[in-house]
Structures are given as C-alpha cells and as structure tokens.
Design a protein around this motif. Structure first.
Motif, PDB file in Angstrom:
ATOM      1  N   GLY A 554       0.279  -0.926   0.375  1.00  0.00           N
ATOM      2  CA  GLY A 554      -0.194  -0.063   0.087  1.00  0.00           C
ATOM      3  C   GLY A 554       0.380   1.283   0.016  1.00  0.00           C
ATOM      4  N   THR A 555       0.207   2.720   0.453  1.00  0.00           N
ATOM      5  CA  THR A 555       0.767   4.438   0.553  1.00  0.00           C
ATOM      6  C   THR A 555       0.918   4.301   1.928  1.00  0.00           C
ATOM      7  N   TYR A 556       2.032   4.247   2.605  1.00  0.00           N
ATOM      8  CA  TYR A 556       2.342   4.872   3.315  1.00  0.00           C
ATOM      9  C   TYR A 556       1.889   6.377   3.359  1.00  0.00           C
ATOM     10  N   GLY A 557       1.467   6.770   4.494  1.00  0.00           N
ATOM     11  CA  GLY A 557       0.458   8.128   4.463  1.00  0.00           C
ATOM     12  C   GLY A 557      -1.093   7.614   4.412  1.00  0.00           C
ATOM     13  N   TYR A 558      -1.570   6.900   4.282  1.00  0.00           N
ATOM     14  CA  TYR A 558      -2.898   6.329   3.513  1.00  0.00           C
ATOM     15  C   TYR A 558      -3.316   5.073   4.426  1.00  0.00           C
ATOM     16  N   MET A 559      -2.053   4.206   5.032  1.00  0.00           N
ATOM     17  CA  MET A 559      -2.056   2.963   5.346  1.00  0.00           C
ATOM     18  C   MET A 559      -2.766   3.297   7.636  1.00  0.00           C
ATOM     19  N   ALA A 560      -3.623   2.585   7.565  1.00  0.00           N
ATOM     20  CA  ALA A 560      -4.171   2.525   8.942  1.00  0.00           C
ATOM     21  C   ALA A 560      -3.437   1.294   9.987  1.00  0.00           C
ATOM     22  N   PRO A 561      -3.461   2.282  10.731  1.00  0.00           N
ATOM     23  CA  PRO A 561      -2.340   1.745  11.626  1.00  0.00           C
ATOM     24  C   PRO A 561      -1.728   0.610  11.682  1.00  0.00           C
ATOM     25  N   GLU A 562      -3.361  -0.132  11.803  1.00  0.00           N
ATOM     26  CA  GLU A 562      -3.406  -1.295  12.705  1.00  0.00           C
ATOM     27  C   GLU A 562      -2.929  -2.461  11.478  1.00  0.00           C
TER      28      GLU A 562
END
Length: 702
Positions: A554-562
């Motif tokens: 995915g894309t860091y900056g948009y990923m949910a923490p979990e």
C-alpha cells in the motif's frame, strides 16, 4: 424601622415568594383548579408548555402544547382543532364527573377528554415527554392513565408516542396535518398504521393511498430509507394480539427531534432542532422521489430511479400499452409475455427478484412458522398465488408470505443500498422462460467479466503511461485545485464515500480496497469521481469485515496503523484512508511529503493541533476562505477526524454517508492515529511499499 413595618415587609416578601413559586413550577392542575387565558402549565424539566395560542394570522384561540425553550412557538398538539374559541374566555378544568373539559364563555364545551374509567381524585399533568395526562393523584403507571394526549395526536409525532392501534378498545393513533399554518383543523394528509396480514405505514390524501412503506419484514419497512441505520433515534414495531404500533426513542436526550406532516408539501418530515442556527432542519422527508408515489407504474410495473422511463416492467412482462408508453399510461402497468396455465405444474416455476419493495395486492397470506421451501410448494399448488417470499428476513429469513392477484407499487432497490430492508421475492413464471432468463443472465455475466478485465488492463496501462510522462496526481496541480470550489469538492467527497459504501456493503462480494488515495480517484469530464486501481483489493465473505496478511502493501501516508504495523486490514482501514483523502481535499495539501515549516508536523498532526486549539478553519485551502460555508467545511473536517480514530472508534461508510448529508450533532473525535505519515520501525525493510505517486502491487494467493 419599627416592629410593625418589619412584620409587614416580611409578610409581603413571603407572599411574593409564594406567588412566584406557584407561577413558575406548576406542571398540573387538580380537580378544584383551572387553567385560563394568560396561564401556562410547564413540564417539570421545562421542555414543554401548555396554554392558549392563536396560530399564524388567525384570531381564533386554541389550547395547545409547544416546545417551551424553542423560539417561535412550535406547537406539537392541539386540543380543540375542530372547535376554536373566538375570544379569551377559554378555561381548562376537571369537571365534577372527573372528565377533562375545555369551556368557552364558562358554559359551552369546546372540547372534552372523556375517560371510560371513574375518577376519584383526578389531576391533569403535563409530562416531560410532552404528553398531557389525566390520572389519579397517586397513580403514576402509564398503563393506568385515565386519558392521555399521546392517544390522540395532531400533526406531530414525538419520542415515546405510539403510532398505531390499541386493538383491545379499537383506538387508532394517527397523525393528521394542519389545513394551513393559520388553521390546525385536520387537512387531507394523514399518516398511520394500516391493518392487514402484513401491517405497514401508509400516507393518505383523503381516503386514497399516497405513499406506503412496504410491510414490516423483521428488520424494517421494505421501502423506507434512513430507518435502519441512523445516529438520531431507534425505533420498534410491535405486533401482538393487543396492539400494533410503531414507536421511536432518541439516542441522545440532548437532541430534539420530531416528525410532522406538512399539508403544503404533501410530505412526512423528520426534523431536528439545530441550536446553533436556531432553526429546525429536515433530516428525512417522504416522499423521497417519484418512485415513492403509490402505484405509479401499475400492475407488475417496477419503478427504478435512474432509468428512462422510470417505470419498467419486471422480467417476463411487457408494457400493456407499448405504443403509448408515457407518464399518462404508466398506471396501466404490464402484462405477462407468456400466459400461465394451471393444468401442468411442471411448466410453472418462480423467478427470483432481488431487492424489491414488497408489493401491494388485493390479498396476501402470512404464516410465521412455514419455511421458504414449504412456502414455494404451497404457492405452486395454488393457481391464484402470484408470488411468495419470507415474511421475516432477520437471521437469514423465516416464515412465509404469499400474494394473490396483480402485484402493484413495486420499486427496485438502488445500487447505493439506500433501502437495506428490501428483500427477495419469487414471482410465478413459465418454467421455460425462467430457464431462458438464466441463460441470458449467464451470457451477460460472462460478457461483463470480459469487458471489466479488458477495461481494467487498458486503464492500468494508460495510467502507467501517464505517470511516466507527467508524474501527476489529481490534487497536485494547484492551478486545477484553484478551479475546484467547495460544491465540486463536496461532490468528489460524496462520490468517494458512496463508492466505498458500495464496495463494503452493497456489492455481491464485500471488497476492501487497501490503497485508497487521491491518485487512485479518477475524475471524468463532469468531475464525477471513480475509484480505481483494485490491484491490492481483497474480497471477503458477506459476513466477514476484516482479514490479515503477512505482506503489507500500500501507500505510507494513507495506511491505517493496525494494517501497517500488524497486517490487519478491514473496512475500517479503508475508512481511515478516506479520512486522509478528505483532509487533503479540504486543505488542498498532500499528507505524504508535506510538513509544517514551524514545527515539522505532517498534515494530520498539524490539522489535529489546530482542531485541539480551536483554530480548524486555518487549515482550509485559501481558495475556499471566502466561500461563506465554513460551517459545512468544518463539519467535513470533523468527520475526517472521526474516520482517523483508532479502529474500534471509526464509523462505517454508511454512517459517514449519512453524516455528510445531515446536520445531526457529531460526537467529539478521540485521539487520532499519528502513524499515517511515518514508517513503522517494526516493519521489515524488505516489505514492499509505495509513495503517493505510484502503487507497487505484490500478488499473493487468496
């Protein structure tokens, strides 16, 4: 001061205090008391008042109940609707026989509330619910009230008020609209429970049906949007041998909400009081659209919003007047393409229709213990049976409902899932035609799959080429962003939200996108958003809402923490990504790669800081500062923070869509997850990732 003057002053003060207490705290009158012009009863918590008033420009006087703390006197109940008093001589009292009466000129009875029970020591009291009751002084059990205004509603439905029937005494509680703002007498419009084998709510104009909810099916009314999932109220529909009624209760006691009939607009309106704006706001209104009009399309006509014409025939039927099929002819409906014969049961089958408002017909039959297969056999063996379905759809479905006669007032569920209580119905068809329909559907399905696969491949190739040429994203071009005012931007927000709602709840398979971001939202030439790039999407079972993976993509900056830390993805991780996108659209800035020059915070951290400091409007894109609708923009910002909370606190997309279009109070957001712009040290350096401009997809077995 001498002793005489002191005693006189003390007595005067005591008398003033005595009269002040009487006038300020009275919520009822006893048998020896009365209520006259200039006096009011006020409920103990101060919510409602009872007294005399003149509506609009009328000079007539009526006894009514209104909200005590809301300006403008919003009246919720009127006693003498049919018999106004033309002077100031009105007097409310309990007479010698224990009946509540409204007198004019001291002798003429303008209105009375007779009780069938003998009253020994009655009192009249205005309750905090807005219910005016006549009861014995020491009797507080609502079931033993001698009389109550909630049993005789006017045009307004309040929390805790039953709408329906008391079958023991044959009492119907039904709303009826005011004729006009100046005249509270009953107009043509009425709203109540219609009793038959499958009770439902019906809006009538005079004696004719104007709108129906569809029958109760265990989860809701099959044709009513908005009741199944909202943040304002809960409701119950009770059916037993003694009563059939609908009742609602507010989720938050601080919210003021009522339902009212509007004769001028011929509509049922659910309203909420917005204290900040000092006005009532309509939360839900019916009719919602043209398809809510009763029997618009005639027998076997299926009303579908978005189709031209909106009246279509159900499969296996054709227009009765194909040469003159226009709005004036719709009510003639449709007829079978192939006529049925009862002689050969082997040539008869049933076609399944998904997501219909349950139709009306001349006669229906219900059995709560019969299963669906037994229901099918019974309908097959009865030549006059037109269709069958589950009578109750909760917990997978149970019971049997059968229709006899032509099916009318059918509408199709919208693809957006606005009618989640709609259900499946099986309509009698020739078996041969049923097979042909299945073959056509299989062919269509295969063709559709091929088209979708080819289209995705072409779109992906074009996007990759465009990336290599310009390395652009939708919201990176500031010149383009300046063109987008708030109304275009809000349409984009709404479109993305509805797209996610479809993926999560309305598609045949529940789909989790896992890489929602601005560059994966395409805008067509009409600026309508389309969610794209499903290379990382995962489908889960209909009752499954999450999964996990050892390979985080995915894309860091948009990923949910979990998801970024533990590999747990769910519909709530898509909600988190939506919250980031919403923040970017409002601010005109990208979360990835942006930091504040003064404190090195990323976009989310900076936005949260401004929110906590009471300065949220400083985040708004400069081209929106003069838009004059900061309150709506601030509400969207509020919703984005709700989406960025920890997993269990985030709303689902159906709630988000509803919140975007209502003015209901929003809960305070809890601490947001700040992982959104930073790479977790717990993640392996070898795990694939991406920046905002392009997504790297890793295939894994499913």
């Amino acid at each position: 001061m001498d002793i005489f003057a002191f005693v006189l002053l003390l007595l005067s003060s005591s008398l003033l205090l005595f009269f002040f207490v009487l006038s300020d705290a009275a919520d009822g009158i006893a048998k020896s008391e009365s209520l006259t012009e200039g006096m009011t009863l006020v409920s103990r918590d101060g919510s409602f008042a009872l007294g005399f008033f003149s509506p609009g420009n009328s000079g007539n006087r009526y006894l009514g109940i209104w909200y005590n703390n809301i300006p403008g006197r919003t009246v919720v109940w009127v006693a003498n609707r049919l018999n106004p008093i033309n002077d100031s001589s009105g007097m409310l009292m309990v007479n010698s026989s224990g009946s509540l009466v409204l007198l004019s000129q001291n002798t003429t009875v303008a209105w009375s509330a007779n009780s069938t029970k003998k009253a020994w020591n009655p009192i009249v009291q205005l309750l905090d619910s807005g219910n005016l009751v006549l009861r014995e002084e020491k009797e507080e059990n609502p079931e033993k009230y001698l009389w109550q205004s909630f049993d005789y509603p006017s045009d307004t439905w309040l929390p805790g008020m039953k709408l329906g029937w008391d079958l023991k005494i044959g009492l119907e509680r039904r709303l009826s609209a005011w004729k006009s703002p100046d005249d509270p007498s009953p107009g043509e419009l009425s709203w109540g429970v219609e009793l038959h084998n499958r009770p439902e709510i019906v809006l009538k104009k005079g004696t004719k049906k104007f709108l129906r909810t569809g029958p109760w099916n265990g989860l809701g009314f099959s044709g009513v949007p908005g009741l199944d999932d909202n943040q304002v109220y809960t409701y119950d529909f009770v059916i037993n041998s003694d009563e059939v009624y609908l009742i609602f209760h507010l989720i938050k006691k601080s919210v003021i909400s009522r339902a009212v009939l509007n004769e001028n607009t011929s509509s049922y309106e659910r309203c909420i009081w917005v204290e900040a704006d000092k006005k009532w706001t309509t939360y839900i209104s019916s009719p919602k659209d043209k398809c809510d009009t009763y029997n618009l399309c005639g027998p076997y006509g299926n009303c579908i919003i978005g189709k031209l014409p909106i009246c279509q025939c159900v499969e296996g039927f054709k227009h009765k007047s194909p040469d003159t099929w226009n709005p004036d002819e719709w009510s003639k409906g449709c007829v079978r393409i192939t006529q049925l014969s009862c002689e050969d049961k082997d040539k008869i089958g049933f076609a399944k229709f998904v997501g219909l408002k349950m139709p009306d017909t001349t006669y229906s039959w219900v059995n709560g213990s019969m299963n669906l297969n037994e229901c099918r056999v019974r309908c097959l063996n009865n030549c006059s049976c037109t269709a069958y379905a589950n009578s109750d759809i909760k917990n997978g479905g149970s019971g049997c409902a059968m229709w006899f006669g032509d099916l009318i007032d059918i509408r199709q569920a919208a693809a957006s899932g606005q009618y989640p209580s709609m259900q499946d119905i099986y309509i009698r068809m020739p078996a041969s035609e049923q097979v042909n329909q299945k073959e056509e559907k299989d062919k269509h399905k295969t063709k559709l799959i091929v088209i979708v696969v080819v289209s995705i491949a072409v779109v992906f190739g074009v996007l990759l080429i465009l990336y290599c040429i310009s390395k652009r994203s939708n919201f990176r071009d500031q010149t383009r962003a300046k063109v987008l005012g708030w109304s275009m931007r809000f349409n984009i927000i709404h479109g993305i939200a509805r797209g996610l709602l479809y993926l999560h709840e309305d598609s045949r398979l529940r789909i989790i996108h896992r890489d929602l971001k601005a560059s994966n939202v395409l805008l067509d030439n009409k600026m309508i958003p389309k969610i794209s790039d499903f290379g990382m999407a995962r489908s889960v079972g209909g009752d499954q809402t999450e999964g996990n993976t050892r390979r985080v993509v995915g894309t860091y900056g948009y990923m949910a923490p979990e998801y970024a830390i533990n590999g747990i993805f769910s519909v709530k991780s898509d909600v988190f990504s939506f919250g980031i996108s919403l923040l970017e659209i409002i601010s005109g800035k990208k979360n990835r790669g942006w930091s504040h020059p003064d404190h090195n915070l990323n976009l989310v951290e900076h936005a949260w800081k401004l929110w906590k400091e009471g300065r949220p409007l400083e985040l708004i894109d400069t081209c929106l500062e003069d838009s004059g609708i900061q309150s709506k923009i601030k509400r969207c910002l509020h919703i984005s923070f709700l989406c960025l909370q920890h997993h269990d606190d985030r709303p689902n997309m159906s709630s988000v869509v509803m919140l975007l279009h209502s003015e209901a109070p929003l809960p305070e957001p809890k601490e947001v997850g700040f992982f959104v712009g930073k790479k977790s040290p717990s993640l392996s350096k070898n795990q694939p990732s991406s920046v905002n401009e392009i997504t790297i997809t890793v295939l894994e077995a499913r």
